[in-house]
Design a protein around this motif. Sequence first.
Motif, PDB file in Angstrom:
ATOM      1  N   GLY A   1      15.109  94.740  84.501  1.00  0.00           N
ATOM      2  CA  GLY A   1      14.564  93.861  85.530  1.00  0.00           C
ATOM      3  C   GLY A   1      14.003  94.624  86.714  1.00  0.00           C
ATOM      4  O   GLY A   1      13.872  95.859  86.706  1.00  0.00           O
ATOM      5  N   LEU A   2      13.676  93.873  87.759  1.00  0.00           N
ATOM      6  CA  LEU A   2      13.095  94.461  88.959  1.00  0.00           C
ATOM      7  C   LEU A   2      14.175  95.133  89.801  1.00  0.00           C
ATOM      8  O   LEU A   2      15.301  94.652  89.878  1.00  0.00           O
ATOM      9  CB  LEU A   2      12.397  93.376  89.784  1.00  0.00           C
ATOM     10  CG  LEU A   2      11.188  92.700  89.117  1.00  0.00           C
ATOM     11  CD1 LEU A   2      10.681  91.561  89.999  1.00  0.00           C
ATOM     12  CD2 LEU A   2      10.089  93.713  88.851  1.00  0.00           C
ATOM     13  N   PRO A   3      13.857  96.251  90.444  1.00  0.00           N
ATOM     14  CA  PRO A   3      14.842  96.911  91.307  1.00  0.00           C
ATOM     15  C   PRO A   3      15.165  96.060  92.525  1.00  0.00           C
ATOM     16  O   PRO A   3      14.350  95.263  92.985  1.00  0.00           O
ATOM     17  CB  PRO A   3      14.140  98.214  91.711  1.00  0.00           C
ATOM     18  CG  PRO A   3      12.682  97.905  91.581  1.00  0.00           C
ATOM     19  CD  PRO A   3      12.566  96.969  90.415  1.00  0.00           C
ATOM     20  N   VAL A   4      16.372  96.219  93.030  1.00  0.00           N
ATOM     21  CA  VAL A   4      16.813  95.482  94.212  1.00  0.00           C
ATOM     22  C   VAL A   4      16.335  96.225  95.451  1.00  0.00           C
ATOM     23  O   VAL A   4      16.764  97.354  95.713  1.00  0.00           O
ATOM     24  CB  VAL A   4      18.346  95.332  94.239  1.00  0.00           C
ATOM     25  CG1 VAL A   4      18.782  94.525  95.453  1.00  0.00           C
ATOM     26  CG2 VAL A   4      18.835  94.682  92.956  1.00  0.00           C
ATOM     27  N   ARG A   5      15.445  95.603  96.198  1.00  0.00           N
ATOM     28  CA  ARG A   5      14.901  96.243  97.399  1.00  0.00           C
ATOM     29  C   ARG A   5      15.755  95.907  98.616  1.00  0.00           C
ATOM     30  O   ARG A   5      16.370  94.855  98.692  1.00  0.00           O
ATOM     31  CB  ARG A   5      13.452  95.829  97.615  1.00  0.00           C
ATOM     32  CG  ARG A   5      12.542  96.247  96.459  1.00  0.00           C
ATOM     33  CD  ARG A   5      11.078  96.095  96.785  1.00  0.00           C
ATOM     34  NE  ARG A   5      10.236  96.567  95.670  1.00  0.00           N
ATOM     35  CZ  ARG A   5       9.928  97.836  95.455  1.00  0.00           C
ATOM     36  NH1 ARG A   5      10.375  98.769  96.301  1.00  0.00           N
ATOM     37  NH2 ARG A   5       9.183  98.192  94.432  1.00  0.00           N
ATOM     38  N   ASP A   6      15.756  96.832  99.564  1.00  0.00           N
ATOM     39  CA  ASP A   6      16.542  96.671 100.796  1.00  0.00           C
ATOM     40  C   ASP A   6      18.014  96.409 100.482  1.00  0.00           C
ATOM     41  O   ASP A   6      18.703  95.671 101.187  1.00  0.00           O
ATOM     42  CB  ASP A   6      15.984  95.533 101.648  1.00  0.00           C
ATOM     43  CG  ASP A   6      14.551  95.794 102.103  1.00  0.00           C
ATOM     44  OD1 ASP A   6      14.269  96.944 102.479  1.00  0.00           O
ATOM     45  OD2 ASP A   6      13.741  94.860 102.067  1.00  0.00           O
ATOM     46  N   ALA A   7      18.502  97.039  99.427  1.00  0.00           N
ATOM     47  CA  ALA A   7      19.882  96.810  98.981  1.00  0.00           C
ATOM     48  C   ALA A   7      20.858  97.691  99.746  1.00  0.00           C
ATOM     49  O   ALA A   7      20.483  98.678 100.392  1.00  0.00           O
ATOM     50  CB  ALA A   7      20.001  97.078  97.488  1.00  0.00           C
ATOM     51  N   THR A   8      22.133  97.329  99.658  1.00  0.00           N
ATOM     52  CA  THR A   8      23.205  98.201 100.110  1.00  0.00           C
ATOM     53  C   THR A   8      23.834  98.833  98.876  1.00  0.00           C
ATOM     54  O   THR A   8      24.288  98.128  97.970  1.00  0.00           O
ATOM     55  CB  THR A   8      24.268  97.426 100.904  1.00  0.00           C
ATOM     56  OG1 THR A   8      23.667  96.891 102.089  1.00  0.00           O
ATOM     57  CG2 THR A   8      25.422  98.337 101.301  1.00  0.00           C
ATOM     58  N   LEU A   9      23.815 100.147  98.823  1.00  0.00           N
ATOM     59  CA  LEU A   9      24.395 100.892  97.710  1.00  0.00           C
ATOM     60  C   LEU A   9      25.863 101.161  97.997  1.00  0.00           C
ATOM     61  O   LEU A   9      26.209 101.742  99.029  1.00  0.00           O
ATOM     62  CB  LEU A   9      23.643 102.215  97.526  1.00  0.00           C
ATOM     63  CG  LEU A   9      24.276 103.249  96.592  1.00  0.00           C
ATOM     64  CD1 LEU A   9      24.324 102.731  95.163  1.00  0.00           C
ATOM     65  CD2 LEU A   9      23.507 104.579  96.674  1.00  0.00           C
ATOM     66  N   PHE A  10      26.735 100.723  97.086  1.00  0.00           N
ATOM     67  CA  PHE A  10      28.169 101.007  97.169  1.00  0.00           C
ATOM     68  C   PHE A  10      28.477 102.102  96.147  1.00  0.00           C
ATOM     69  O   PHE A  10      28.246 101.919  94.944  1.00  0.00           O
ATOM     70  CB  PHE A  10      28.991  99.757  96.883  1.00  0.00           C
ATOM     71  CG  PHE A  10      28.949  98.733  97.983  1.00  0.00           C
ATOM     72  CD1 PHE A  10      29.999  98.620  98.888  1.00  0.00           C
ATOM     73  CD2 PHE A  10      27.863  97.878  98.118  1.00  0.00           C
ATOM     74  CE1 PHE A  10      29.957  97.672  99.912  1.00  0.00           C
ATOM     75  CE2 PHE A  10      27.814  96.931  99.134  1.00  0.00           C
ATOM     76  CZ  PHE A  10      28.869  96.832 100.036  1.00  0.00           C
ATOM     77  N   LEU A  11      28.995 103.219  96.628  1.00  0.00           N
ATOM     78  CA  LEU A  11      29.130 104.412  95.806  1.00  0.00           C
ATOM     79  C   LEU A  11      30.538 104.967  95.897  1.00  0.00           C
ATOM     80  O   LEU A  11      31.103 105.062  96.993  1.00  0.00           O
ATOM     81  CB  LEU A  11      28.116 105.460  96.291  1.00  0.00           C
ATOM     82  CG  LEU A  11      28.084 106.825  95.620  1.00  0.00           C
ATOM     83  CD1 LEU A  11      27.596 106.706  94.180  1.00  0.00           C
ATOM     84  CD2 LEU A  11      27.174 107.774  96.406  1.00  0.00           C
ATOM     85  N   GLY A  12      31.137 105.332  94.735  1.00  0.00           N
ATOM     86  CA  GLY A  12      32.445 105.958  94.791  1.00  0.00           C
ATOM     87  C   GLY A  12      33.308 105.719  93.570  1.00  0.00           C
ATOM     88  O   GLY A  12      32.807 105.617  92.449  1.00  0.00           O
ATOM     89  N   SER A  13      34.603 105.580  93.805  1.00  0.00           N
ATOM     90  CA  SER A  13      35.589 105.522  92.722  1.00  0.00           C
ATOM     91  C   SER A  13      35.975 104.083  92.412  1.00  0.00           C
ATOM     92  O   SER A  13      35.228 103.146  92.684  1.00  0.00           O
ATOM     93  CB  SER A  13      36.817 106.354  93.111  1.00  0.00           C
ATOM     94  OG  SER A  13      37.371 105.893  94.330  1.00  0.00           O
ATOM     95  N   SER A  14      37.169 103.885  91.830  1.00  0.00           N
ATOM     96  CA  SER A  14      37.559 102.560  91.344  1.00  0.00           C
ATOM     97  C   SER A  14      37.705 101.527  92.455  1.00  0.00           C
ATOM     98  O   SER A  14      37.579 100.329  92.204  1.00  0.00           O
ATOM     99  CB  SER A  14      38.871 102.652  90.558  1.00  0.00           C
ATOM    100  OG  SER A  14      39.902 103.202  91.354  1.00  0.00           O
TER     101      SER A  14
END
Length: 261
Positions: A74-87
């Motif tokens: 699908g289309l990429p999410v623009r102006d998104a908040t990226l949540f990055l890390g572990s469990s």
Amino acid sequence: MRTANIICARSTAIKATALDGRKALSALLIACAASASAVAAPPPGPAASLAPNADPAFPFSREIDAFARANSAGLPVRDATLFLGSSSIRLWDIAGSFHDIGTVNRGFGGATTAHVLHYYKRLLPPVPPRSVVVYVGENDLAAGTSPEAVSRDILTLLKKLRADYPRASIAWLSLKPSPIRWTLRPKMAQVNAAVAARAKAEGFDYLDVGTVLLARDGLPDASLFRPDGLHMNARGYQRWTGLVDNWLDHLPPVATARNAS
């Protein structure tokens, strides 16, 4: 290990009146952590071959492949908040908790900061995010990495994110206290202090998400955690959501961020 952890975590959920106050609860938490470390890992059996990511050379291959498929679907999410890390990121109902913004969840269970750095490029979304929320480092300490090394790795990751996303707002969530890892609290405090001290200079925000998980006596509130005594339940995540949502509310408007880019 799992049985010992569950028994200890359930024990910490007993009301303070039954435990005879702060001293008994503190002793119980320490005993839980000690018993968990003392239990030997079970020998590999037939079930081990059925576990996901069993290949030691690529311990997170399935999760990383899933991220790649999500990027191409699908289309990429623009102006998104990226949540990055572990469990703690992976188990968070990100989309349901932040339904008024676009989100991308790139959390994978058991990840250390070194793992995130290793897979870094494959964790990023196809378009630059508006903001980034990072939680990583806890598993590093649990694996025996020194607080100094953990702090260096976290700052390396945050510097990479700042260089790749110069317009994005970036927040690092402090290492959380939990019943099963309470004995790591002094080392967590050391990492938290080291990272917080570099926040302004390195261009990211430090969010204290640990204090809201403590009871009045200063010990972890077991009612905010799952039976394993490590991961938060829905009530615990509600407290994190409130803190992060408040941080997001104070970011520049989306239109401003888009025009600046």
